[in-house]
Scaffold this active site. Structure first.
Site, PDB file in Angstrom:
ATOM      1  N   ALA A  28       0.850  -1.186   0.000  1.00 18.18           N
ATOM      2  CA  ALA A  28       0.000   0.000   0.000  1.00 18.18           C
ATOM      3  C   ALA A  28       0.888   1.239   0.000  1.00 18.18           C
ATOM      4  O   ALA A  28       2.043   1.200   0.422  1.00 18.18           O
ATOM      5  CB  ALA A  28      -0.905   0.004   1.228  1.00 18.18           C
ATOM      6  N   CYS A  29       0.337   2.338  -0.486  1.00 17.72           N
ATOM      7  CA  CYS A  29       1.071   3.607  -0.444  1.00 17.72           C
ATOM      8  C   CYS A  29       1.349   3.971   1.004  1.00 17.72           C
ATOM      9  O   CYS A  29       0.524   3.691   1.863  1.00 17.72           O
ATOM     10  CB  CYS A  29       0.270   4.710  -1.136  1.00 17.72           C
ATOM     11  SG  CYS A  29       0.529   4.700  -2.919  1.00 17.72           S
ATOM     12  N   PRO A  30       2.489   4.520   1.245  1.00 12.94           N
ATOM     13  CA  PRO A  30       3.451   5.098   0.296  1.00 12.94           C
ATOM     14  C   PRO A  30       4.581   4.163  -0.106  1.00 12.94           C
ATOM     15  O   PRO A  30       5.528   4.602  -0.756  1.00 12.94           O
ATOM     16  CB  PRO A  30       4.007   6.286   1.075  1.00 12.94           C
ATOM     17  CG  PRO A  30       4.068   5.777   2.486  1.00 12.94           C
ATOM     18  CD  PRO A  30       2.823   4.912   2.628  1.00 12.94           C
TER      19      PRO A  30
ATOM     20  N   SER B 117      -1.635   3.709  -6.128  1.00  8.20           N
ATOM     21  CA  SER B 117      -0.173   3.643  -6.271  1.00  8.20           C
ATOM     22  C   SER B 117       0.253   4.047  -7.676  1.00  8.20           C
ATOM     23  O   SER B 117       1.292   4.697  -7.844  1.00  8.20           O
ATOM     24  CB  SER B 117       0.334   2.239  -5.956  1.00  8.20           C
ATOM     25  OG  SER B 117       0.102   1.919  -4.611  1.00  8.20           O
TER      26      SER B 117
ATOM     27  N   ASN C 200       0.239   7.795  -7.681  1.00  6.49           N
ATOM     28  CA  ASN C 200       1.304   8.376  -6.859  1.00  6.49           C
ATOM     29  C   ASN C 200       2.693   8.161  -7.456  1.00  6.49           C
ATOM     30  O   ASN C 200       3.528   9.058  -7.442  1.00  6.49           O
ATOM     31  CB  ASN C 200       1.235   7.829  -5.437  1.00  6.49           C
ATOM     32  CG  ASN C 200       0.015   8.323  -4.697  1.00  6.49           C
ATOM     33  OD1 ASN C 200      -0.546   9.362  -5.019  1.00  6.49           O
ATOM     34  ND2 ASN C 200      -0.421   7.562  -3.713  1.00  6.49           N
TER      35      ASN C 200
END
Length: 70
Positions: free
Chosen positions: A8-10, A37, A40
């Site tokens: 998962a982000c980040p 993601s 991002n």
């Protein structure tokens, strides 16, 4: 190649950031399975001198190809 599927982000962005910082590769492939993601990593790459090609793969999987701008 960075396989960031399942993270998962980040974390995917951090993984790409480390690869760019450690070697600034001309081209880098990133495997992702999360649309957030994809957004991002694309934003990070664009802000750091890379063009991004998004290649949708199987169900909710993506391959991003980051290429350093000339």
């Amino acid at each position: 190649m960075i396989d960031a599927r399942g993270y998962a982000c980040p974390m995917p962005v951090v993984m790409v950031q480390k690869a760019v910082k450690n070697g600034a590769p001309q081209e880098l492939e990133v495997l992702l399975d999360n649309p957030c993601s994809v957004e991002n990593v694309t934003r990070f790459a664009g802000n750091n001198g890379y063009e991004v090609e998004v290649r949708p793969a199987d169900d909710d999987e993506y391959t991003l190809v980051l290429t350093r701008k000339a």
